[in-house]
Write a protein that holds these residues in place. Structure first.
Motif, PDB file in Angstrom:
ATOM      1  N   ASP A  15       0.830  -1.210   0.000  1.00  0.00           N
ATOM      2  CA  ASP A  15       0.000   0.000   0.000  1.00  0.00           C
ATOM      3  C   ASP A  15       0.865   1.262   0.000  1.00  0.00           C
ATOM      4  OD1 ASP A  15      -2.310  -1.515  -0.038  1.00  0.00           O
ATOM      5  OD2 ASP A  15      -2.621  -1.400   2.137  1.00  0.00           O
ATOM      6  N   ALA A  16       1.911   1.280   0.831  1.00  0.00           N
ATOM      7  CA  ALA A  16       2.809   2.443   0.885  1.00  0.00           C
ATOM      8  C   ALA A  16       3.553   2.592  -0.433  1.00  0.00           C
ATOM      9  CB  ALA A  16       3.788   2.314   2.042  1.00  0.00           C
ATOM     10  N   GLN A  17       4.003   1.475  -0.989  1.00  0.00           N
ATOM     11  CA  GLN A  17       4.720   1.505  -2.265  1.00  0.00           C
ATOM     12  C   GLN A  17       3.810   2.048  -3.371  1.00  0.00           C
ATOM     13  OE1 GLN A  17       7.876   0.630  -2.078  1.00  0.00           O
ATOM     14  NE2 GLN A  17       8.581   0.118  -4.101  1.00  0.00           N
ATOM     15  N   ASP A  18       2.555   1.570  -3.405  1.00  0.00           N
ATOM     16  CA  ASP A  18       1.607   2.049  -4.410  1.00  0.00           C
ATOM     17  C   ASP A  18       1.289   3.525  -4.219  1.00  0.00           C
ATOM     18  OD1 ASP A  18       1.523  -0.428  -5.585  1.00  0.00           O
ATOM     19  OD2 ASP A  18      -0.429  -0.994  -4.749  1.00  0.00           O
ATOM     20  N   ALA A  19       1.203   3.978  -2.977  1.00  0.00           N
ATOM     21  CA  ALA A  19       0.934   5.400  -2.720  1.00  0.00           C
ATOM     22  C   ALA A  19       2.066   6.260  -3.261  1.00  0.00           C
ATOM     23  CB  ALA A  19       0.754   5.640  -1.218  1.00  0.00           C
ATOM     24  N   TYR A  20       3.289   5.745  -3.202  1.00  0.00           N
ATOM     25  CA  TYR A  20       4.445   6.499  -3.688  1.00  0.00           C
ATOM     26  C   TYR A  20       4.554   6.436  -5.212  1.00  0.00           C
ATOM     27  CZ  TYR A  20       9.258   7.891  -4.542  1.00  0.00           C
ATOM     28  OH  TYR A  20      10.368   8.516  -5.027  1.00  0.00           O
ATOM     29  N   LYS A  26      -2.999   2.974 -12.464  1.00  0.00           N
ATOM     30  CA  LYS A  26      -4.416   3.323 -12.302  1.00  0.00           C
ATOM     31  C   LYS A  26      -4.584   4.724 -11.719  1.00  0.00           C
ATOM     32  CE  LYS A  26      -5.548  -1.502 -11.598  1.00  0.00           C
ATOM     33  NZ  LYS A  26      -5.692  -2.518 -10.588  1.00  0.00           N
ATOM     34  N   ARG A  27      -3.632   5.116 -10.883  1.00  0.00           N
ATOM     35  CA  ARG A  27      -3.668   6.464 -10.307  1.00  0.00           C
ATOM     36  C   ARG A  27      -2.229   6.919 -10.093  1.00  0.00           C
ATOM     37  NH1 ARG A  27      -2.484   6.008  -4.861  1.00  0.00           N
ATOM     38  NH2 ARG A  27      -2.685   3.899  -4.044  1.00  0.00           N
TER      39      ARG A  27
END
Length: 172
Positions: A15-20, A26-27
């Motif tokens: 989740d943190a990796q995707d947020a970065y 997708k976003r």
């Protein structure tokens, strides 16, 4: 995915990796949001600093003075029974023996430590770093003159992004 990337992912979590970095396209991740806000779209283009540095290294590596310097270093290493072909091979020889070249947390053996000490001693004896830098700097001066326009543009882009960052920070 390399071992270091796996370790980062494990430590940070998906989740943190995707947020970065963004969620698989997708976003946008916070990295891309920051690049947009600071007008840093240019950062994805070719980096002339890296290009100049790489070109200086490769051109100087082909210079006969560097070949002679490597031969002097190699001769010194052979006196201590080491057979690395060049200083870069010596520096990375024990790293490549570790898991996928990732030496983090891997203890060097006493033989590897001895080789490292002999490597440094030989570099000092042949004045490796100073002599190598003299040759490489000659190429760098020429390359900097040739690449002055893209390098100045790159600096201007960084300065513009830094100005944007100051405005963002002043507004927070």
């Amino acid at each position: 995915m390399g071992l270091r990337q796996q370790a980062r992912l494990k430590a940070a979590g998906k989740d943190a990796q995707d947020a970065y970095t963004g969620d698989g396209g997708k976003r946008a991740g916070c990295r891309d949001v920051a690049r947009d806000r600071l007008r840093m779209g240019w950062i994805k283009e070719a980096d002339p600093v890296f290009t100049a540095s790489s070109k200086g290294w490769s051109e100087s590596s082909a210079d006969s003075r560097v070949s002679k310097l490597d031969a002097d270093w190699r001769k010194c290493m052979r006196k201590s029974k080491f057979t690395q072909k060049d200083p870069l091979a010596a520096a990375g020889s024990w790293v490549s023996a570790s898991s996928e070249g990732d030496s983090e947390g891997v203890e060097a053996s006493s033989a590897e430590k001895r080789m490292a000490v002999v490597d440094v001693d030989c570099k000092e004896k042949v004045d490796y770093v100073r002599r190598r830098q003299i040759v490489e700097s000659e190429y760098q001066v020429k390359i900097l003159k040739e690449m002055s326009v893209p390098l100045e543009s790159y600096r201007a882009a960084w300065n513009h992004s830094l100005s944007e960052a100051r405005l963002v920070l002043q507004g927070s």
